[in-house]
Design an enzyme around this catalytic site. Structure first.
Site, PDB file in Angstrom:
ATOM      1  CB  SER A 195      -0.921   0.008   1.216  1.00 51.92           C
ATOM      2  OG  SER A 195      -0.151   0.117   2.402  1.00 51.92           O
ATOM      3  CG  HIS A 223      -3.860  -1.762   0.224  1.00 49.93           C
ATOM      4  ND1 HIS A 223      -4.365  -0.506   0.499  1.00 49.93           N
ATOM      5  CD2 HIS A 223      -3.265  -2.183   1.365  1.00 49.93           C
ATOM      6  CE1 HIS A 223      -4.060  -0.178   1.751  1.00 49.93           C
ATOM      7  NE2 HIS A 223      -3.412  -1.184   2.297  1.00 49.93           N
ATOM      8  CB  THR A 251      -9.941  -4.933   4.192  1.00 52.24           C
ATOM      9  OG1 THR A 251     -10.566  -4.062   5.122  1.00 52.24           O
ATOM     10  CG2 THR A 251      -9.686  -4.167   2.897  1.00 52.24           C
ATOM     11  CE  LYS A 254      -6.658  -0.453   3.613  1.00 47.48           C
ATOM     12  NZ  LYS A 254      -7.007  -1.024   4.915  1.00 47.48           N
ATOM     13  CB  THR A 283     -13.612  -9.339  19.495  1.00 50.66           C
ATOM     14  OG1 THR A 283     -13.811  -7.936  19.445  1.00 50.66           O
ATOM     15  CG2 THR A 283     -13.704  -9.891  18.086  1.00 50.66           C
ATOM     16  CB  THR A 284     -18.652  -7.294  19.993  1.00 48.59           C
ATOM     17  OG1 THR A 284     -18.619  -7.264  21.426  1.00 48.59           O
ATOM     18  CG2 THR A 284     -20.077  -7.064  19.527  1.00 48.59           C
ATOM     19  CB  THR A 369       3.581   4.350   7.862  1.00 46.39           C
ATOM     20  OG1 THR A 369       2.870   4.677   9.056  1.00 46.39           O
ATOM     21  CG2 THR A 369       2.620   3.689   6.900  1.00 46.39           C
TER      22      THR A 369
END
Length: 410
Positions: A195, A223, A251, A254, A283-284, A369
């Site tokens: 990315s 990505h 994902t 994006k 986790t929820t 990054t």
């Protein structure tokens, strides 16, 4: 007994001060996107006052699907039908019908038996890699040198043996696998589109090497999903290689414009992650409306190529026009347009100037990054950035470069 009180806040203040001195302190721009008018947004001061309109040029909502009418309708319909929250973890009470339907759709997108949805792409990488490398006895993980922080964390948490291979270098990977114990389980983890540089992995060659040495393959397509391939299955779909990958991770935040992450693979592999990954179990779940919006987006981009074609056209035009005026556009094979500044303080200055005086929002990308000395502005043109906006971007960037005395390319 005498207790010296430690000034904890003084430690924290010192850490922040160090970041600021290095030019790596991050400030958030407070924006409110206009529904139906992407990429425009309202900007606010720290105290919450409105200070005018900006054009967003660095969003990961690559196709503007966060504003798509079908997606918005699916989400509002789902709220009316199911209410707001998920009701708990998937195990307790959060396995909603829209989440299950979404998983079927994602498995189909990648030609896999099953898929599993997580609250983010970060969690899907962290939870899956740590679980797979832990469940396999003496697993040895081979990780591309430029893998995302979430992949690095997952591999680290597994406590498995890890070897880093040179970025996008199948020959280096082969050299390392050749030296390995043939009886040990192996996992090769890499991305399709990286990315920050916008370069693309040689997926076929990496799969060839992995198969030769009996290694599983884990491909992060965050990505690329929605953006490449005839149905938006990513670079692996575009190149006809999806069946050769053990796990394809993606994902929903994006190109699909919502939030959440997922993995796809064999039914039994998915079942193992579902059953053993703490990042999934405790986790929820995603709320039904989020899942419904993502589902509508995935379905839309499976059928429609118009957004992908326009997206590539916009990225190509942006690179071409920026290069014409001598701006240092870094080579990128994908839709990502990185413009090199090479200094963290100047990078932030350029970003601040664009925002305050030109109404253009491009967040500075600094260490950690990207490596020190490669600080940049990362531009992501969408199908909704028209020629007028793009010409304004080019003129504004050229002026900022001149005002700050930054290097141009002759």
């Amino acid at each position: 007994m005498n207790h010296d009180h430690i000034d904890y806040d003084a430690f924290f203040a010192e850490k922040i001060s160090e970041l600021k001195d290095q030019g790596n302190y991050r400030e958030f721009a407070e924006l409110a996107r206009h529904a139906g008018n992407y990429p425009h947004a309202r900007r606010y001061t720290g105290s919450g006052e409105e200070i005018g309109d900006v054009a967003i040029w660095c969003s990961n909502d690559y196709l503007g699907m966060g504003q798509n009418a079908a997606v918005l309708k699916a989400m509002t319909d789902a709220i009316k039908a199911y209410g707001a929250g998920a009701g708990g973890t998937r195990n307790i009470s959060g396995t909603s019908h829209p989440v299950v339907t979404l998983e079927r759709e994602l498995a189909d997108l990648h030609g896999k038996e099953a898929a599993l949805v997580f609250t983010s792409g970060y969690i899907s990488n962290e939870a899956t890699l740590s679980t797979l490398a832990q469940v396999l006895p003496n697993c040895h993980v081979y990780s591309d040198a430029l893998n995302h922080a979430s992949m690095i964390q997952g591999i680290r948490h597994s406590r498995a043996t890890k070897t880093i291979f040179k970025h996008n270098d199948p020959a280096d990977l082969e050299r390392l696998l050749r030296e390995a114990d043939p009886s040990v389980p192996k996992l090769v983890a890499f991305e399709s589109v990286y990315s920050m540089d916008g370069d693309i992995a040689p997926i076929k060659e990496i799969c060839d090497v992995a198969e030769l040495y009996g290694a599983m393959t884990y491909l992060d397509e965050v990505h690329a999903v929605g953006l490449y391939g005839p149905r938006g299955g990513g670079i692996a779909e575009q190149e006809g290689l999806m069946d050769r990958l053990t796990v394809i991770e993606g994902t929903l935040a994006k190109a699909f414009g919502i939030m959440g992450g997922y993995i796809s693979g064999s039914a039994v592999l998915i079942d193992v992650v579902r059953s053993f990954a703490p990042g999934f179990i405790f986790t929820t779940a995603l709320p039904p409306a989020i899942a419904a919006g993502a589902l509508a987006s995935v379905r839309h981009l499976k059928e429609s190529n118009a957004e992908r074609i326009r997206h590539q056209d916009r990225a190509a035009r942006c690179k071409r026009e920026l290069k014409k005026v001598g701006l240092p556009v870094m080579d990128s094979e994908s839709h990502i347009v990185p413009v090199l500044v090479g200094d963290p303080v100047r990078c932030k200055e350029a970003s601040d100037l664009l925002l305050s005086e030109y109404g253009i929002y491009i967040q500075p990308i600094n260490y950690p990054t990207v490596p020190k000395g490669t600080e940049r502005l990362r531009i992501t043109p969408s199908p909704l950035h028209d020629d007028v906006m793009m010409d304004r971007l080019v003129t504004s960037l050229a002026e900022v470069w001149q005002r700050l005395g930054l290097d141009l390319v002759s």
